[in-house]
Design a protein around this motif. Structure first.
Motif, mmCIF file in Angstrom:
data_model
loop_
_atom_site.group_PDB
_atom_site.id
_atom_site.type_symbol
_atom_site.label_atom_id
_atom_site.label_comp_id
_atom_site.label_asym_id
_atom_site.label_seq_id
_atom_site.Cartn_x
_atom_site.Cartn_y
_atom_site.Cartn_z
ATOM 1 N N ALA A 186 3.235 -5.076 6.509
ATOM 2 C CA ALA A 186 4.200 -5.652 5.565
ATOM 3 C C ALA A 186 3.611 -5.755 4.168
ATOM 4 O O ALA A 186 4.292 -5.477 3.172
ATOM 5 C CB ALA A 186 4.642 -7.029 6.059
ATOM 6 N N MET A 187 2.340 -6.127 4.083
ATOM 7 C CA MET A 187 1.698 -6.238 2.776
ATOM 8 C C MET A 187 1.524 -4.861 2.144
ATOM 9 O O MET A 187 1.713 -4.685 0.928
ATOM 10 C CB MET A 187 0.342 -6.945 2.909
ATOM 11 C CG MET A 187 -0.272 -7.343 1.585
ATOM 12 S SD MET A 187 -1.868 -8.186 1.752
ATOM 13 C CE MET A 187 -1.352 -9.768 2.443
ATOM 14 N N GLY A 188 1.160 -3.872 2.959
ATOM 15 C CA GLY A 188 1.033 -2.515 2.443
ATOM 16 C C GLY A 188 2.360 -1.974 1.932
ATOM 17 O O GLY A 188 2.425 -1.317 0.889
ATOM 18 N N TYR A 189 3.424 -2.269 2.661
ATOM 19 C CA TYR A 189 4.764 -1.841 2.250
ATOM 20 C C TYR A 189 5.124 -2.462 0.893
ATOM 21 O O TYR A 189 5.628 -1.775 0.006
ATOM 22 C CB TYR A 189 5.787 -2.258 3.311
ATOM 23 C CG TYR A 189 7.200 -1.775 3.048
ATOM 24 C CD1 TYR A 189 7.666 -0.597 3.636
ATOM 25 C CD2 TYR A 189 8.062 -2.480 2.203
ATOM 26 C CE1 TYR A 189 8.965 -0.146 3.391
ATOM 27 C CE2 TYR A 189 9.345 -2.032 1.958
ATOM 28 C CZ TYR A 189 9.793 -0.873 2.553
ATOM 29 O OH TYR A 189 11.065 -0.424 2.305
ATOM 30 N N GLU A 190 4.866 -3.750 0.750
ATOM 31 C CA GLU A 190 5.194 -4.443 -0.495
ATOM 32 C C GLU A 190 4.415 -3.873 -1.675
ATOM 33 O O GLU A 190 4.972 -3.652 -2.766
ATOM 34 C CB GLU A 190 4.900 -5.939 -0.352
ATOM 35 C CG GLU A 190 5.241 -6.751 -1.594
ATOM 36 C CD GLU A 190 4.861 -8.222 -1.482
ATOM 37 O OE1 GLU A 190 4.971 -8.939 -2.495
ATOM 38 O OE2 GLU A 190 4.461 -8.651 -0.382
ATOM 39 N N ALA A 191 3.117 -3.630 -1.477
ATOM 40 C CA ALA A 191 2.292 -3.086 -2.555
ATOM 41 C C ALA A 191 2.752 -1.688 -2.943
ATOM 42 O O ALA A 191 2.795 -1.338 -4.130
ATOM 43 C CB ALA A 191 0.820 -3.067 -2.127
ATOM 44 N N CYS A 192 3.113 -0.872 -1.953
ATOM 45 C CA CYS A 192 3.596 0.481 -2.230
ATOM 46 C C CYS A 192 4.921 0.437 -2.983
ATOM 47 O O CYS A 192 5.131 1.195 -3.943
ATOM 48 C CB CYS A 192 3.742 1.253 -0.922
ATOM 49 S SG CYS A 192 4.168 2.989 -1.141
ATOM 50 N N LYS A 193 5.805 -0.455 -2.567
ATOM 51 C CA LYS A 193 7.089 -0.617 -3.253
ATOM 52 C C LYS A 193 6.868 -1.014 -4.713
ATOM 53 O O LYS A 193 7.529 -0.493 -5.620
ATOM 54 C CB LYS A 193 7.923 -1.672 -2.542
ATOM 55 C CG LYS A 193 9.306 -1.889 -3.134
ATOM 56 C CD LYS A 193 10.087 -2.949 -2.362
ATOM 57 C CE LYS A 193 11.449 -3.191 -2.980
ATOM 58 N NZ LYS A 193 12.208 -4.244 -2.241
ATOM 59 N N ASN A 194 5.922 -1.921 -4.944
ATOM 60 C CA ASN A 194 5.606 -2.334 -6.317
ATOM 61 C C ASN A 194 5.037 -1.178 -7.127
ATOM 62 O O ASN A 194 5.311 -1.046 -8.322
ATOM 63 C CB ASN A 194 4.619 -3.501 -6.295
ATOM 64 C CG ASN A 194 5.250 -4.789 -5.801
ATOM 65 O OD1 ASN A 194 6.463 -4.976 -5.893
ATOM 66 N ND2 ASN A 194 4.439 -5.691 -5.257
ATOM 67 N N ALA A 195 4.229 -0.322 -6.468
ATOM 68 C CA ALA A 195 3.674 0.834 -7.169
ATOM 69 C C ALA A 195 4.770 1.804 -7.585
ATOM 70 O O ALA A 195 4.739 2.364 -8.689
ATOM 71 C CB ALA A 195 2.658 1.547 -6.277
ATOM 72 N N LEU A 196 5.752 1.999 -6.737
ATOM 73 C CA LEU A 196 6.844 2.917 -7.046
ATOM 74 C C LEU A 196 7.714 2.420 -8.196
ATOM 75 O O LEU A 196 8.415 3.208 -8.852
ATOM 76 C CB LEU A 196 7.701 3.145 -5.798
ATOM 77 C CG LEU A 196 7.028 3.956 -4.686
ATOM 78 C CD1 LEU A 196 7.869 3.940 -3.421
ATOM 79 C CD2 LEU A 196 6.777 5.394 -5.146
ATOM 80 N N GLU A 197 7.646 1.115 -8.462
ATOM 81 C CA GLU A 197 8.388 0.554 -9.594
ATOM 82 C C GLU A 197 7.645 0.743 -10.905
ATOM 83 O O GLU A 197 8.140 0.403 -11.979
ATOM 84 C CB GLU A 197 8.634 -0.938 -9.344
ATOM 85 C CG GLU A 197 9.598 -1.188 -8.189
ATOM 86 C CD GLU A 197 9.772 -2.670 -7.873
ATOM 87 O OE1 GLU A 197 9.077 -3.499 -8.512
ATOM 88 O OE2 GLU A 197 10.590 -2.990 -7.000
ATOM 89 N N LYS A 198 6.415 1.287 -10.798
ATOM 90 C CA LYS A 198 5.611 1.678 -11.965
ATOM 91 C C LYS A 198 5.323 0.513 -12.906
ATOM 92 O O LYS A 198 5.464 0.624 -14.130
ATOM 93 C CB LYS A 198 6.287 2.826 -12.710
ATOM 94 C CG LYS A 198 6.424 4.089 -11.860
ATOM 95 C CD LYS A 198 7.029 5.238 -12.639
ATOM 96 C CE LYS A 198 7.118 6.484 -11.760
ATOM 97 N NZ LYS A 198 7.704 7.630 -12.483
#
Length: 322
Positions: A124-136
């Protein structure tokens, strides 16, 4: 002369963080929307890593989709499951014709002695961090993401060490851009311009002690307990230079000089020191030596940033150690 630029000016890569602020652990994800050629240099004796053989120069030339730098030691490698899920939902990955398989490499620090040892980065934490990265969003230094539980100078235990974190730096020379990100969780002390800025303190925490002097003393008194596998400095360099996997391996190896200059000692059997190198963005023609030199300079600056951006009071630090 090279121009110092912000890390966010490196095209082709974006960074995102997620963490548990109470447990003092987290994860930082670097996403390559168009993929990236990558290689890796592991100089430490105790790495916690996932899928690193993918970027070996002897393996197939498959572009990676993300680099993950996290806490939690080997437990935290589960964060990549969430990163892969997020990337798959965004149609990113190696096309096998039946499914797109996101190629994600990860390295973790040991931060179980700071904050809670029971809570680690998960899917879940990895998913959240990846989602934040995609928001640039712009990268953030300090006690965030993979740097939440990072510390330095631990030869005499956590009570005499200091807080570190994650740091960034980048340079431009002509059209060539090189950036660095690093989580400093070192056994040794940290230096900037030959001046110690983080590490072993005296018992009263009023001044720094000589790490090497203490090392020699400790080795002579009780060798077996000196080099515990509870440290690791993990970093990555990113460039828009057009480089092959073998070129990037050389750049990563050259960048190791920044570790040696700024962290004393480094690369021990008690460290899992690791450096990734990735080619992304516009892929301008460049020279391996020039890129390696710029990468070393960027890593030196990023190491200093990781320490200076993570300053906290002794009271706060001591309240979170084991």
């Amino acid at each position: 002369m090279p121009e110092q630029i912000s890390f966010s000016q490196i095209e082709g890569v974006s960074a995102g963080n997620a963490q548990n602020d109470e447990a003092k652990t987290g994860v930082t994800v670097f996403v390559f929307p168009e993929g990236a050629v990558a290689a890796c240099d592991v100089s430490g004796g105790g790495p916690a890593s996932r899928e690193v053989p993918v970027v070996d120069v002897e393996k197939n030339d498959i572009n990676i989709n993300a680099i993950v730098l996290g806490g939690g030691s080997a437990f935290g490698l589960a964060a990549s499951d969430g990163v892969m899920k997020c990337l798959e939902e965004n149609s990113m990955g190696y096309d096998t014709h039946f499914a797109k398989v996101p190629i994600v490499v990860q390295s973790d620090i040991y931060d179980l002695s700071y904050g809670s040892a029971k809570i680690r980065p998960d899917s879940a934490m990895g998913y959240e961090a990846c989602k934040n990265a995609l928001e640039k969003n712009s990268p953030v230094s300090g006690n965030i993401g993979g740097g939440c539980g990072a510390t330095a100078g631990k030869i005499c235990g956590m009570k005499r060490a200091q807080k570190s974190g994650i740091g960034y730096a980048a340079f431009k020379l002509g059209e060539l851009k090189v950036g660095a990100a690093v989580v400093v969780n070192s056994f040794g002390d940290v230096y900037s311009n030959s001046k110690k800025i983080c590490g072993l303190m005296n018992e009263n925490r009023t001044e720094y002690c000589d790490f090497l002097e203490q090392l020699y003393k400790t080795v002579s008194e009780k060798y077996a307990g000196t080099f515990k596998n509870t440290n690791t400095t993990i970093g990555a360099v990113f460039t828009n230079g057009n480089f092959s996997k073998s070129d990037l391996k050389k750049i990563a190896v050259m960048t190791r000089a920044a570790y040696a200059k700024c962290i004393i000692p480094c690369g021990t059997m008690g460290d899992g020191d690791t450096i990734y190198a990735a080619s992304c963005g516009t892929k301008v023609p460049s020279d391996v030596n020039t890129a390696g030199i710029l990468a070393t300079a960027a890593m030196e600056a990023a190491i200093a940033d990781a320490v200076r951006s993570s300053r906290i009071s002794d009271e706060e630090y001591l309240s979170n150690i084991k």
